[in-house]
Design an enzyme around this catalytic site. Structure first.
Site, PDB file in Angstrom:
ATOM      1  N   ILE A   1     107.355 -21.558  60.468  1.00  0.00           N
ATOM      2  CA  ILE A   1     106.099 -20.904  60.079  1.00  0.00           C
ATOM      3  C   ILE A   1     105.491 -20.346  61.368  1.00  0.00           C
ATOM      4  O   ILE A   1     105.413 -21.045  62.380  1.00  0.00           O
ATOM      5  CB  ILE A   1     105.106 -21.909  59.436  1.00  0.00           C
ATOM      6  CG1 ILE A   1     105.774 -22.692  58.301  1.00  0.00           C
ATOM      7  CG2 ILE A   1     103.834 -21.208  58.974  1.00  0.00           C
ATOM      8  CD1 ILE A   1     105.905 -21.960  57.006  1.00  0.00           C
TER       9      ILE A   1
ATOM     10  N   MET B   1     105.200 -36.528  63.875  1.00  0.00           N
ATOM     11  CA  MET B   1     104.520 -37.289  64.925  1.00  0.00           C
ATOM     12  C   MET B   1     103.018 -37.018  64.829  1.00  0.00           C
ATOM     13  O   MET B   1     102.280 -37.172  65.812  1.00  0.00           O
ATOM     14  CB  MET B   1     105.058 -36.890  66.300  1.00  0.00           C
ATOM     15  CG  MET B   1     106.546 -37.218  66.441  1.00  0.00           C
ATOM     16  SD  MET B   1     107.085 -37.486  68.129  1.00  0.00           S
ATOM     17  CE  MET B   1     106.769 -35.898  68.842  1.00  0.00           C
TER      18      MET B   1
ATOM     19  N   LYS C   1     112.303 -24.883  63.296  1.00  0.00           N
ATOM     20  CA  LYS C   1     111.880 -24.600  64.671  1.00  0.00           C
ATOM     21  C   LYS C   1     112.634 -25.523  65.629  1.00  0.00           C
ATOM     22  O   LYS C   1     113.118 -25.110  66.660  1.00  0.00           O
ATOM     23  CB  LYS C   1     110.374 -24.767  64.862  1.00  0.00           C
ATOM     24  CG  LYS C   1     109.956 -24.386  66.290  1.00  0.00           C
ATOM     25  CD  LYS C   1     108.495 -24.468  66.506  1.00  0.00           C
ATOM     26  CE  LYS C   1     108.019 -25.867  66.725  1.00  0.00           C
ATOM     27  NZ  LYS C   1     108.477 -26.472  67.996  1.00  0.00           N
TER      28      LYS C   1
ATOM     29  N   GLY D   1     112.003 -29.091  59.868  1.00  0.00           N
ATOM     30  CA  GLY D   1     111.714 -27.686  60.154  1.00  0.00           C
ATOM     31  C   GLY D   1     112.790 -27.067  61.033  1.00  0.00           C
ATOM     32  O   GLY D   1     113.369 -27.732  61.906  1.00  0.00           O
TER      33      GLY D   1
ATOM     34  N   HIS E   1     103.755 -28.324  59.163  1.00  0.00           N
ATOM     35  CA  HIS E   1     104.046 -29.649  58.594  1.00  0.00           C
ATOM     36  C   HIS E   1     103.692 -29.660  57.111  1.00  0.00           C
ATOM     37  O   HIS E   1     104.419 -30.222  56.293  1.00  0.00           O
ATOM     38  CB  HIS E   1     103.179 -30.731  59.258  1.00  0.00           C
ATOM     39  CG  HIS E   1     103.472 -30.983  60.702  1.00  0.00           C
ATOM     40  ND1 HIS E   1     102.590 -30.684  61.705  1.00  0.00           N
ATOM     41  CD2 HIS E   1     104.563 -31.536  61.297  1.00  0.00           C
ATOM     42  CE1 HIS E   1     103.109 -31.046  62.866  1.00  0.00           C
ATOM     43  NE2 HIS E   1     104.303 -31.548  62.652  1.00  0.00           N
TER      44      HIS E   1
ATOM     45  N   LEU F   1      99.035 -32.777  62.612  1.00  0.00           N
ATOM     46  CA  LEU F   1      99.613 -31.941  61.551  1.00  0.00           C
ATOM     47  C   LEU F   1      98.977 -30.552  61.491  1.00  0.00           C
ATOM     48  O   LEU F   1      97.760 -30.403  61.621  1.00  0.00           O
ATOM     49  CB  LEU F   1      99.442 -32.643  60.198  1.00  0.00           C
ATOM     50  CG  LEU F   1     100.074 -34.031  60.098  1.00  0.00           C
ATOM     51  CD1 LEU F   1      99.879 -34.614  58.703  1.00  0.00           C
ATOM     52  CD2 LEU F   1     101.559 -33.991  60.443  1.00  0.00           C
ATOM     53  N   HIS F   2      99.820 -29.551  61.309  1.00  0.00           N
ATOM     54  CA  HIS F   2      99.350 -28.177  61.130  1.00  0.00           C
ATOM     55  C   HIS F   2     100.053 -27.599  59.901  1.00  0.00           C
ATOM     56  O   HIS F   2     100.809 -28.304  59.213  1.00  0.00           O
ATOM     57  CB  HIS F   2      99.603 -27.338  62.390  1.00  0.00           C
ATOM     58  CG  HIS F   2     100.986 -27.494  62.943  1.00  0.00           C
ATOM     59  ND1 HIS F   2     102.096 -27.024  62.276  1.00  0.00           N
ATOM     60  CD2 HIS F   2     101.439 -28.090  64.065  1.00  0.00           C
ATOM     61  CE1 HIS F   2     103.175 -27.301  62.983  1.00  0.00           C
ATOM     62  NE2 HIS F   2     102.815 -27.964  64.064  1.00  0.00           N
TER      63      HIS F   2
END
Ligand code: PAF
Length: 285
Positions: A182, A36, A155, A153, A43, A39-40
């Site tokens: 992460i 969505m 998470k 992910g 991602h 981004l970090h």
């Protein structure tokens, strides 16, 4: 379609489908990382993995309205398309699919996917309709991008399991690959929503991973009664000024059903609210 030094940016469904058909016809494989945006690093680790798994890596950026309930953060969800495109170009994504809402949900849209049992647990009761929105948009993205493999992910563990189940139940020929959480400083799981946290709340948020670690420590020391070990986590959350807890649960990692007696390999999952920000995290016992 826009082409920026090889990275293609596509916003029309039909164009993306034609492009994917051509890639497949040329004998190449496609990987998809659905996002969505905002981004970090987490991602980007999915994108790196996706690049390794197929010839052409597609990243979708779409803030999906149907997975946000009333009063949730759809309107304020961070949108930074230019920043995201820069990051994706740097990391070497091949195609970015970034449609407008009415391109995905045409007028009169009325077909939804429900993974009925898995969505009853963990976040499901606290986010009515959320997983129906997720499953629906993910299936649509699969039908548009036509990937051979897609990365999710861990998470969002329940989301991962729901997508895996949908793929199995609906006989989709797509491999779903999980990617590990992460973590940033003090173990805080990376999330686009971390950016909503004030510096004071961010320090509180460190308590989430601390609580999970404490529960795991109690489990490793020999206590297997879920209720009892979860209490040790609750104390840590209180010390971190986290009082708004949606759930802390020990559950079977496949069915997501709560377990009274914890076993090695079980999922320990948590969701809390800090100010207006909802944070989730999990570890395996
Ligand atoms: O995890 C997310 O960012 C979203 O739920 C997803 C999978 C992109 C569907 O909108």
């Amino acid at each position: 379609m826009i082409e920026t030094d090889k990275m293609r940016i596509v916003n029309k469904v039909k164009y993306m489908q034609d492009l994917s058909n051509k890639i497949r016809k040329d004998g190449k494989t496609i990987s998809l990382v659905p996002t969505m945006g905002a981004l970090h690093e987490a991602h980007l680790s999915l994108v790196t993995e996706a690049k390794r798994k197929a010839d052409v890596c597609v990243v979708s950026i779409f803030v999906n309205p149907t997975q946000f309930g009333p009063g949730e953060d759809y309107d304020k969800y961070t949108r930074n398309l230019n920043g995201d495109l820069g990051k994706l170009k740097n990391i070497g994504a091949d195609i970015v699919f970034t449609p407008e809402v009415d391109e995905i949900y045409h007028q009169g849209f009325q077909t939804y996917v429900e993974v009925s049992e898995l969505e009853k647990h963990l976040c499901g009761p606290f986010r009515n309709g959320h997983f129906r929105g997720v499953a629906t948009v993910v299936l649509k993205l699969f039908n548009i991008v036509k990937p051979h493999v897609s990365i999710f992910g861990e998470k969002d563990f329940q989301q991962l399991k729901i997508v895996q189940k949908m793929v199995r139940d609906l006989n989709l020929e797509i491999e779903i690959l999980p990617s590990p959480i992460i973590r940033e400083k003090h173990g805080l799981a990376m999330s686009s929503r971390n950016s909503y946290l004030s510096p004071r709340r961010k320090i509180s948020a460190f308590g989430v991973f601390k609580a999970l670690s404490e529960i795991k420590k109690e489990f490793d020391l020999g206590c297997k009664i879920s209720k009892k070990i979860i209490e040790s986590g609750r104390k840590i959350l209180e010390q971190s000024s986290i009082t708004d807890i949606d759930y802390m649960d020990i559950c079977d990692p496949e069915t997501l059903q709560s377990k009274e007696i914890a076993e090695s390999g079980d999922l320990l999952a948590i969701a809390v609210r800090l100010g207006g920000t909802r944070l989730i995290d999990n570890i395996r016992l």
